[in-house]
Design an enzyme around this catalytic site. Structure first.
Site, short mmCIF file in Angstrom:
data_model
loop_
_atom_site.label_atom_id
_atom_site.label_comp_id
_atom_site.label_asym_id
_atom_site.label_seq_id
_atom_site.Cartn_x
_atom_site.Cartn_y
_atom_site.Cartn_z
N ASN A 9 -2.09 -3.27 -0.30
CA ASN A 9 -1.60 -4.46 -1.00
C ASN A 9 -0.29 -4.05 -1.67
O ASN A 9 -0.30 -3.35 -2.67
CB ASN A 9 -2.65 -4.88 -2.04
N LYS A 11 1.76 -5.82 -3.26
CA LYS A 11 2.09 -6.60 -4.47
C LYS A 11 3.55 -7.05 -4.43
O LYS A 11 4.06 -7.37 -3.36
CB LYS A 11 1.76 -5.79 -5.73
N HIS A 94 -7.27 -12.09 -5.70
CA HIS A 94 -6.96 -10.81 -6.38
C HIS A 94 -6.96 -11.05 -7.89
O HIS A 94 -6.54 -12.12 -8.36
CB HIS A 94 -5.60 -10.29 -5.91
N GLU A 96 -5.04 -10.11 -10.12
CA GLU A 96 -3.72 -10.47 -10.68
C GLU A 96 -3.43 -11.95 -10.45
O GLU A 96 -2.77 -12.60 -11.27
CB GLU A 96 -2.64 -9.56 -10.07
N GLU A 166 -13.10 -4.84 -6.82
CA GLU A 166 -12.00 -4.24 -7.58
C GLU A 166 -12.24 -4.43 -9.08
O GLU A 166 -11.91 -5.49 -9.64
CB GLU A 166 -10.67 -4.89 -7.21
N GLY A 172 -4.52 0.05 -10.90
CA GLY A 172 -3.23 0.55 -11.37
C GLY A 172 -3.29 1.41 -12.61
O GLY A 172 -2.27 1.68 -13.24
N SER A 213 -7.17 2.22 -8.05
CA SER A 213 -6.74 3.60 -8.17
C SER A 213 -7.26 4.51 -7.06
O SER A 213 -7.56 5.69 -7.29
CB SER A 213 -7.09 4.17 -9.55
P1 PGA Z 1 -4.18 0.14 -7.23
O1 PGA Z 1 -4.32 -1.44 -6.91
O2 PGA Z 1 -4.58 0.85 -5.96
O3 PGA Z 1 -2.73 0.32 -7.55
O4 PGA Z 1 -5.09 0.45 -8.35
C1 PGA Z 1 -5.39 -1.94 -6.16
C2 PGA Z 1 -5.22 -3.42 -5.97
O5 PGA Z 1 -4.72 -4.09 -6.88
O6 PGA Z 1 -5.60 -3.97 -4.92
#
Ligand code: PGA
Length: 250
Positions: A9, A11, A94, A96, A166, A172, A213
């Site tokens: 992803n 982003k 997601h 976010e 998630e 992140g 992560s």
């Molecule tokens: P990350 O994000 O691997 O940077 O923790 C995962 C995601 O948001 O799908």
């Protein structure tokens, strides 16, 4: 047998030039690996260039969102038909999108219906916040997210569904969820509602990913868990380290 699945992803990262550079660097190494389905979910502006690069490749292309209508006055959105011009995957729900853009369990359900009705493969995200986790609400929250997301989704469409667990606190942050714990949450909060809604035979075919992560150094620990079939990767999908994660899945 559930085929391992690894999605990056991206982003809101990468210009077209940067995207092409990364693909040029990592595509040959990913192509060498077999037994894993690999997908890049890229920004809208990169779709055309990335799809062109990967047109004869087994690596898939997708978006990070998709709207519930095929066209209309929906400023800033992308329709399933538009996604399909470039790829066959879309991330839906997601965290976010949920926390910054008002996505709800109900809108996730609408987007999921549209994606599946238009033959996309949907990567549906669920997960709890730190607060919910610390207050023992994880199972309740995720079960609700699952039940609403899958309302009116028929059994016959589940083959085009991938679910990503998630935990929001792990995204992140570098604070990856313990693999055993992630497996347990997937088992009781994702597979159990799937079994209740669709029966054991169908539910056991659905691929469930862990995201939050995931790195080259810890990916394997997740893939060794019986209920985890791959990963949704943010930060580490923006660099060559992503190859290590795909290799661990393969
Ligand atoms: P990350 O994000 O691997 O940077 O923790 C995962 C995601 O948001 O799908």
């Amino acid at each position: 047998m559930r085929k391992p699945f690894v999605a990056g992803n991206w982003k809101m990262y990468k210009t077209v030039r940067e995207a092409v550079e990364l693909i040029d660097e990592i595509q040959p190494k990913i192509e060498e690996l077999s037994g894993v389905e690999t997908v890049f979910c890229v920004p809208f502006t990169c779709l055309s260039a990335v799809a062109e690069k990967l047109k004869n490749s087994k690596i898939g292309v997708g978006t990070q969102n998709v709207h519930w209508e095929t066209q209309g006055a929906f400023t800033g959105e992308i329709s399933p038909l538009m996604v399909k011009e470039f790829g066959k995957y879309a991330i839906i729900g997601h965290s976010e999108r949920r926390s910054f853009f008002g996505e709800t369990d109900e809108s996730v359900n609408m987007r999921l219906q549209a994606a599946l009705n238009n033959d996309l493969v949907a990567i549906v995200c669920v997960g709890e916040s730190l607060d919910q986790n610390e207050n023992g609400k994880t199972e309740e929250v995720i079960t609700r997210q699952m039940k609403i997301a899958f309302t009116n989704i028929p059994k016959s469409q589940l083959k085009n569904v991938v679910i990503a667990y998630e935990p929001i606190w792990a995204i992140g942050t570098g604070l990856a969820c313990d693999p055993l714990k992630a497996n347990e949450i997937i088992k009781y909060s994702i597979r159990k509602p799937l079994i209740e809604m669709y029966g054991e035979d169908v539910a056991k075919e659905v691929r469930v990913l862990y995201g939050g992560s995931v790195k080259g150094s810890n990916a394997k620990e997740y893939f060794l868990q019986p209920d985890i079939d791959g990963a949704l990767v943010g930060g580490a999908s923006l660099k060559p380290e992503f190859i290590e994660i795909v290799r661990a899945a393969a």
